[in-house]
Design an enzyme around this catalytic site. Structure first.
Site, PDB file in Angstrom:
ATOM      1  N   SER A 161      -9.641   1.517   3.308  1.00 39.30           N
ATOM      2  CA  SER A 161      -8.794   2.338   2.471  1.00 39.30           C
ATOM      3  C   SER A 161      -7.779   1.547   1.646  1.00 39.30           C
ATOM      4  O   SER A 161      -7.246   2.080   0.681  1.00 39.30           O
ATOM      5  CB  SER A 161      -8.057   3.355   3.329  1.00 39.30           C
ATOM      6  N   LYS A 191       0.869  -1.176   0.000  1.00 40.13           N
ATOM      7  CA  LYS A 191       0.000   0.000   0.000  1.00 40.13           C
ATOM      8  C   LYS A 191       0.907   1.228   0.000  1.00 40.13           C
ATOM      9  O   LYS A 191       1.975   1.209   0.644  1.00 40.13           O
ATOM     10  CB  LYS A 191      -0.857  -0.053   1.277  1.00 40.13           C
ATOM     11  N   SER A 206      -9.752  -1.020   7.332  1.00 31.99           N
ATOM     12  CA  SER A 206      -9.152  -0.730   6.015  1.00 31.99           C
ATOM     13  C   SER A 206      -8.482  -1.903   5.322  1.00 31.99           C
ATOM     14  O   SER A 206      -8.151  -1.795   4.142  1.00 31.99           O
ATOM     15  CB  SER A 206      -8.161   0.426   6.139  1.00 31.99           C
TER      16      SER A 206
END
Lengths: 473, 107
Positions: free
Chosen positions: A151, A76, A175
């Site tokens: 997210s 990420k 997330s």
């Protein structure tokens, strides 16, 4: 194009049967083929190929590599890494090049894993749909008109698209698990402190954790095994299990699983509810003892979360001031104006919203009413979880009350967007491990089944998840 | 999709003045349009979190750390982070003599 299990890939690379370079090239080709989904923000082509060739040379020399020999992965874009920028999907850090790597990345590389790319996220990980990214939303691999969840939406979509065998995510209130649920992959949120957060862009320090997103529970366990344990650079880290996190399925016979009543009350999509309850029935058929339990404060957890997290966000994001790194406004006439203009240009709307809510709840006169009150409600929630864990070994429920929603549906209504996290935030507030595994579909879209265990029972939770994953018919 | 119910206990209205004050404390320059939008949005978010005000927490202490760690200390010695000042300064928008350069603070 599928990937072998991580264990198998590492075995093949270590024995010279497959080269790491082939695997990296396969991953790079997948990135090219799936560009339309906008899951990937940047590619570490040169460094990944260099590392692959190094590993292949070592194998030829008869050297031992490690548990993740030659396994490509995606991080990420809030993990500090060499070679690529680390943007946190923000204009603030659009051109930021990290001077060091996150501990998680360092440990994975030491075990032979190769980072090939960085994935999209909601700016600074603030969001549940990846629509808050400064670089455009990621599309759901099952239906391009829908969000991938957030997210860590880019990471979950990347795994669903088979770009790499594993990806890293961060989970502050869901997330990792929410996008795993929306994209039909496995997402694991470890016990708070089990994985070092050194070198990861901080969001809310009392709940932030790092975890793997994979295709199988066993793969997630292997990645956790490499990343977990104390780190001198992160004072919140805890001791890891002395045994390997292997994700081998446990026997469900006699295991006490609590069905959390509050997760099935009003607001849950009927089809999602049916899929989850069918799975619970199957656990029962396999010998698990199913007990209905109640955790009344779960209904308060989202409100509690939306006090504590913005408070911590407002504090953590104060470091982005345009002076030492990150976007810096060149037109400002004085220092104060430089702060204000740099932050105005560098942050997305949701970042600003959370910073201001956080500032509000921490303001003099409001601190006791909001922040301290939320911290005390957090204690109440923790006590209720502890009590339930005296009766059952694990908890089960859906990961989200709905399947992936249409892009743009909730962008103008933050509260509706926040409600996507209603079933995941509790595990963060209590600090317990939680996993989302894909089960049958509802409304034609993937559904995630969520399992939770007491703090530090990560190993057992993975074993249980592997057993449930295996009982799919 | 069903909309989840939430309880609005009381609507404490956040004024335009409040938003300007919050923006200033947060060091965020906002346009008038933004002030308007955030005023509405924060009012509804604050109304939502106000459901906590009626919760009975008598006899409970606040939680700020969940795994029970306290005072994690280390030996007071130099740790090599493997990063040079030059590398750390690479991202600086403005620098001079191996230091960050910022605008004048005292007039």
């Amino acid at each position: 194009m599928n990937w072998d299990s991580i264990e198998k890939i590492a075995e093949n690379v270590s024995s010279g049967k497959v080269t790491a370079e082939t695997l990296v090239n396969k991953s790079l080709a997948m990135i090219d083929d799936t560009k339309e989904y906008n899951a990937i923000l940047s590619v570490s082509k040169t460094r990944a190929l260099e590392r692959a060739r190094e590993i292949d040379a070592k194998v030829k020399n008869g050297e031992k590599i490690g548990k993740l020999a030659g396994v490509p992965f995606i991080a990420k874009d809030n993990f500090l890494t060499f070679d690529t920028p680390t943007t946190a999907s923000s204009h603030m850090l659009e051109n930021f090049h990290a001077p060091f790597q996150a501990t998680a990345i360092v440990r994975l590389e030491a075990a032979g894993a190769i980072m090939v790319a960085k994935s999209n996220l909601d700016s600074f990980a603030h969001g549940s749909s990846t629509e808050n990214s400064a670089f455009g939303p990621t599309l759901n691999p099952s239906d391009k008109s829908k969000v991938p969840g957030g997210s860590s939406g880019g990471s979950a979509a990347a795994i669903a698209l088979k770009i790499a065998p594993f990806a890293l995510g961060t989970d502050t209130g869901g997330s990792i698990r929410l996008p795993a649920s929306f994209c039909g992959v496995v997402g694991f949120k470890p016990t708070y402190g089990l994985v070092s957060r050194y070198g990861v862009v901080a969001m809310a320090s009392s709940t932030d954790v790092i975890g793997p997103i994979t295709s199988t529970v066993e793969d997630a366990a292997l990645v956790l095994d490499v990343m977990s344990g104390k780190d001198q650079f992160d004072g919140t880290t805890i001791d890891r299990d002395t045994k390997t996190y292997d994700g081998k399925p446990t026997n469900l016979n006699g295991v006490k699983i609590g069905v959390v009543k509050e997760f099935f009350s009003s607001g849950i999509d009927d089809e999602v509810k049916k899929v989850i309850l069918d799975n619970v029935e199957r656990m029962k058929a396999h010998g698990a003892e199913i007990i209905e339990v109640s955790i009344p404060s779960i209904s308060l957890s989202l409100a509690c979360y939306y006090v504590l997290v913005p408070a911590e966000v407002s504090s953590n994001l104060s470091r982005y001031d345009g002076q030492r790194y990150g976007l810096s406004d060149a037109t400002a006439k004085n220092l104060d104006e430089s702060f204000e203009k740099s932050r105005a240009a560098g942050f997305e709307a949701e970042n600003k919203r959370r910073i201001m809510i956080g500032t509000y709840v921490l303001s003099s006169g409001y601190y006791d009413a909001y922040y301290k009150k939320a911290q005390t409600v957090r204690t109440k929630l923790i006590n209720e979880f502890n009590k339930v864990f005296e009766e059952v070994n694990y908890l089960v429920g859906p990961t989200a009350p709905m399947t992936a929603f249409e892009i743009g549906k909730h962008v103008d209504n933050q509260l509706q967007m926040y409600l996507a996290d209603i079933m995941t935030v509790s595990a963060n507030l209590v600090g317990i491990p939680s996993i989302s595994i894909p089960v049958e579909k509802a409304n034609g879209m993937p559904v995630g089944l969520q399992l939770m265990a007491p703090q530090k029972a990560d190993r057992d939770l993975l074993a249980l998840a592997a057993a449930i994953e295996g009982q799919k018919e | 999709m069903t909309q989840l119910p939430f309880i609005l206990i009381k609507m404490s209205k956040i004024s335009e003045q409040d938003i300007r004050k919050l923006a200033s404390l947060s060091k965020l320059k906002l346009s008038d349009v933004e002030v308007n939008i955030y005023q509405k949005e924060l009012t509804s978010i604050v109304a939502y979190i106000e459901q906590l005000s009626n919760v009975d927490v008598n006899g409970l202490d606040p939680t700020s750390q969940v795994t029970g760690l306290r005072n994690v200390t280390r030996v007071d010695e130099l740790i090599d982070y493997g990063v040079s000042p030059a590398e750390l300064l690479k991202n600086a928008p403005s620098k001079k003599d191996n230091q960050f350069k910022v605008k004048r603070m005292i007039a």
